[in-house]
Motif scaffolding. Sequence first.
Motif, short mmCIF file in Angstrom:
data_model
loop_
_atom_site.label_atom_id
_atom_site.label_comp_id
_atom_site.label_asym_id
_atom_site.label_seq_id
_atom_site.Cartn_x
_atom_site.Cartn_y
_atom_site.Cartn_z
N SER A 197 16.62 -7.30 6.19
CA SER A 197 16.21 -8.55 5.53
C SER A 197 14.79 -8.99 5.92
N ASP A 198 14.18 -8.33 6.90
CA ASP A 198 12.83 -8.70 7.32
C ASP A 198 11.81 -8.39 6.21
N GLU A 199 10.80 -9.22 6.11
CA GLU A 199 9.66 -8.97 5.22
C GLU A 199 8.56 -8.37 6.09
N ILE A 200 8.18 -7.14 5.79
CA ILE A 200 7.31 -6.41 6.71
C ILE A 200 5.93 -6.17 6.11
N ILE A 201 4.93 -6.63 6.84
CA ILE A 201 3.53 -6.30 6.55
C ILE A 201 3.18 -5.10 7.43
N ILE A 202 2.42 -4.17 6.88
CA ILE A 202 1.96 -3.04 7.68
C ILE A 202 0.46 -2.89 7.52
N THR A 203 -0.19 -2.48 8.58
CA THR A 203 -1.60 -2.10 8.50
C THR A 203 -1.78 -0.82 9.29
N VAL A 204 -2.58 0.08 8.75
CA VAL A 204 -2.94 1.33 9.43
C VAL A 204 -4.43 1.24 9.69
N SER A 205 -4.79 0.99 10.93
CA SER A 205 -6.17 0.65 11.24
C SER A 205 -6.53 1.04 12.66
N ARG A 206 -7.73 1.53 12.84
CA ARG A 206 -8.25 1.65 14.19
C ARG A 206 -8.50 0.24 14.70
N LEU A 207 -8.16 0.00 15.96
CA LEU A 207 -8.22 -1.35 16.50
C LEU A 207 -9.63 -1.66 17.00
N MET A 277 4.49 -4.62 2.22
CA MET A 277 3.12 -4.77 1.73
C MET A 277 2.14 -4.28 2.79
N PHE A 278 0.91 -3.99 2.34
CA PHE A 278 -0.15 -3.49 3.22
C PHE A 278 -1.30 -4.49 3.20
N VAL A 279 -1.83 -4.80 4.40
CA VAL A 279 -2.95 -5.73 4.51
C VAL A 279 -3.96 -5.19 5.51
N ARG A 280 -5.25 -5.22 5.13
CA ARG A 280 -6.32 -4.93 6.09
C ARG A 280 -7.53 -5.78 5.70
N PRO A 281 -7.78 -6.86 6.41
CA PRO A 281 -8.88 -7.77 6.07
C PRO A 281 -10.21 -7.33 6.69
N SER A 282 -10.70 -6.17 6.27
CA SER A 282 -11.86 -5.53 6.88
C SER A 282 -13.14 -6.34 6.71
N LEU A 283 -14.03 -6.18 7.67
CA LEU A 283 -15.37 -6.74 7.57
C LEU A 283 -16.32 -5.75 6.91
N SER A 284 -15.99 -4.46 6.98
CA SER A 284 -16.77 -3.42 6.30
C SER A 284 -15.86 -2.22 6.07
N GLU A 285 -16.17 -1.43 5.03
CA GLU A 285 -15.40 -0.23 4.71
C GLU A 285 -16.32 0.79 4.04
N PHE A 291 -5.85 2.08 2.03
CA PHE A 291 -5.35 1.25 0.93
C PHE A 291 -4.77 2.13 -0.18
N ILE A 292 -5.47 3.20 -0.51
CA ILE A 292 -5.02 4.08 -1.60
C ILE A 292 -3.73 4.78 -1.20
N GLU A 293 -3.62 5.14 0.07
CA GLU A 293 -2.37 5.74 0.55
C GLU A 293 -1.22 4.74 0.46
N ALA A 294 -1.50 3.48 0.75
CA ALA A 294 -0.47 2.44 0.63
C ALA A 294 -0.05 2.27 -0.83
N LEU A 295 -1.02 2.31 -1.74
CA LEU A 295 -0.69 2.22 -3.17
C LEU A 295 0.21 3.38 -3.59
N ALA A 296 -0.10 4.58 -3.10
CA ALA A 296 0.70 5.76 -3.45
C ALA A 296 2.12 5.65 -2.90
N ALA A 297 2.28 4.92 -1.79
CA ALA A 297 3.60 4.72 -1.21
C ALA A 297 4.36 3.59 -1.90
N GLY A 298 3.72 2.95 -2.88
CA GLY A 298 4.39 1.90 -3.65
C GLY A 298 4.31 0.52 -3.03
N LEU A 299 3.22 0.25 -2.28
CA LEU A 299 3.07 -1.06 -1.65
C LEU A 299 2.00 -1.89 -2.36
#
Length: 375
Positions: A197-207, A277-285, A291-299
């Motif tokens: 039942s949890d609503e899960i946000i995921i981010t794949v990011s170098r810290l 859902m996938f979130v990454r509030p980047s300052l630069s990219e 993001f595209i990988e997340a879209l392909a996974a249906g997020l």
Amino acid sequence: MLEKSKKVLIFTTAFRPLLGGSEIAIEEICKRLNDFSFEILTPRYKKSFPADEHRGNICIHRLGLGNKLDKFLFPLRGMLKGRAMLRRGEVKLLHAYQASYGGGAAVLLKIFNPRKKFILTLQEGKSLARQNRFIKFFRNFILKRADTITAISNHLKEYARDINREAELFLIPNGVDFKKFYAARSVDRQQLGLKESDEIIITVSRLVSKNGIADLIKAMVRAKAEIPELKLIIIGSGPLETELKNLTRELNVRNDVLFLGAKEYEEIPHYLKSADMFVRPSLSEGLGTAFIEALAAGLPIVGTPVGGVVDFLKNDETGLFCETGNPKDIAEKIISILSNRELRERLIKNGLELAQKYDWRYMAEKFRQIYLSPH
């Protein structure tokens, strides 16, 4: 034996087992061009990494003694190794990924072999406007001597055109193995200590600061006031890990934020499938392949209008834009997606259609044409 025109010498500042966006791109493209042979030169970094390794149509040469100095000495070592290979007639094309240490080795070899075609691929994700004078001079020196430049985003393409107006210039974004991400099985939530039942946000990011993970954690706290069952999964490692963990304690969400560390690339699709859902509030990219990988996974995705993100994220169509450095706005976009089923389903549908257009086989074919071009 392959004809010389189908043997490509690649220079890269890192490669397997060190994988980032650029390294994944090299591997995915090379293995799809199986009628070509690739010699990859890269620093060794660690003594445990084999000096030479064969993987299908790829031969990896890791240069150096296996320490931190290998990167800084790579322009010279890479040039000398490449020069020996050219003298033996083993390769015809020079291809460097990023105007960095790998590009430095390639450009030195180009100086000694001006007739050899030099291809440069720009993958840079850092803010190029903030580079110091020495780095700017070094990058420009490499860019100005490339015969062909490929860029993963329009942002980088324009940057390259301002520096080198003579080179052939192509937009070739990083891609995604669509089938792998779309068909992946979800990681069992119970194994992660999460509920169905949890609503899960995921981010794949170098810290690192440019990826805005502190802003995401602060936004998650705000959004949790509206969605109590909200959780955040962070996949990645980096110098800010301790600082970010301390932030979750200060904000009293330590049990709601899961730091899973760096994962093997092959595992990423399964973790994406476990999220909402996938979130990454980047300052630069550079582009934002995650993001595209997340879209392909249906997020559905939330990102900032920086760098190459604007090439694929169309607000309210393939995702939602949020403001950089604004946790309140990020939280509002998270709530919008998780509380509006119609919006969420529309973003997922459009995102899947878009991600298919980024499949690696299309990107590999573009490189095939460049490699075969006589210019």
